[in-house]
Scaffold this motif. Sequence first.
Motif, short mmCIF file in Angstrom:
data_model
loop_
_atom_site.label_atom_id
_atom_site.label_comp_id
_atom_site.label_asym_id
_atom_site.label_seq_id
_atom_site.Cartn_x
_atom_site.Cartn_y
_atom_site.Cartn_z
N PHE A 1 65.11 7.37 18.80
CA PHE A 1 64.24 6.89 17.74
C PHE A 1 65.05 6.41 16.53
CE2 PHE A 1 60.85 9.44 19.86
CZ PHE A 1 60.01 8.38 20.12
N ARG A 2 66.11 7.11 16.20
CA ARG A 2 66.94 6.68 15.07
C ARG A 2 67.66 5.35 15.38
NH1 ARG A 2 66.18 10.44 11.44
NH2 ARG A 2 66.10 12.61 12.03
N LYS A 3 68.09 5.21 16.61
CA LYS A 3 68.75 3.96 17.02
C LYS A 3 67.75 2.80 16.96
CE LYS A 3 71.66 2.19 20.73
NZ LYS A 3 72.28 2.48 22.03
N GLN A 4 66.54 3.03 17.43
CA GLN A 4 65.51 2.00 17.38
C GLN A 4 65.19 1.63 15.92
OE1 GLN A 4 65.96 1.12 20.64
NE2 GLN A 4 63.89 0.41 20.42
N ALA A 5 65.18 2.61 15.04
CA ALA A 5 64.92 2.34 13.62
C ALA A 5 65.99 1.43 13.04
CB ALA A 5 64.86 3.66 12.85
N LYS A 6 67.24 1.69 13.38
CA LYS A 6 68.33 0.84 12.89
C LYS A 6 68.19 -0.58 13.42
CE LYS A 6 71.77 4.45 12.28
NZ LYS A 6 73.07 4.97 12.71
N SER B 1 60.06 -3.40 9.21
CA SER B 1 60.41 -2.31 8.30
C SER B 1 59.48 -1.12 8.49
CB SER B 1 60.35 -2.78 6.85
OG SER B 1 61.35 -3.72 6.59
N ASN B 2 58.19 -1.41 8.65
CA ASN B 2 57.23 -0.33 8.90
C ASN B 2 57.51 0.36 10.23
OD1 ASN B 2 55.92 -0.86 6.50
ND2 ASN B 2 54.37 -2.16 7.44
N LEU B 3 57.89 -0.42 11.22
CA LEU B 3 58.23 0.15 12.52
C LEU B 3 59.44 1.07 12.40
CD1 LEU B 3 57.64 0.15 15.57
CD2 LEU B 3 59.17 -1.82 15.75
N ALA B 4 60.44 0.64 11.63
CA ALA B 4 61.63 1.47 11.42
C ALA B 4 61.25 2.80 10.77
CB ALA B 4 62.64 0.71 10.57
N LYS B 5 60.37 2.74 9.78
CA LYS B 5 59.92 3.97 9.12
C LYS B 5 59.20 4.89 10.11
CE LYS B 5 59.34 1.87 4.57
NZ LYS B 5 58.37 1.44 3.56
N ALA B 6 58.39 4.30 10.96
CA ALA B 6 57.66 5.10 11.95
C ALA B 6 58.62 5.75 12.94
CB ALA B 6 56.66 4.22 12.69
N TYR B 7 59.64 5.01 13.36
CA TYR B 7 60.63 5.59 14.26
C TYR B 7 61.36 6.76 13.60
CZ TYR B 7 60.49 1.96 17.91
OH TYR B 7 60.13 1.15 18.94
N ARG B 8 61.74 6.58 12.35
CA ARG B 8 62.43 7.66 11.63
C ARG B 8 61.54 8.89 11.48
NH1 ARG B 8 65.27 3.77 8.94
NH2 ARG B 8 67.46 3.90 9.52
#
Length: 56
Positions: free
Chosen positions: A8-13, A32-39
């Motif tokens: 999930f952290r890799k996907q956020a990056k 950006s919202n997707l990255a926040k959701a992954y984090r």
Amino acid sequence: MVKETKFFRKQAKKAERMARAISDVEAAQSLSNLAKAYRKQADVLKANRKSSNKQR
């Protein structure tokens, strides 16, 4: 569980890099919202793992 957190952290990056690379404002915001959701998901998994380990 650790692998899921790293995933999930890799996907956020990746999502953040893509958001910075595109010029479409709406698409950048969505990424950006997707990255926040992954984090957030990674944080939840980590917290669940910690609480699970404390109960043992």
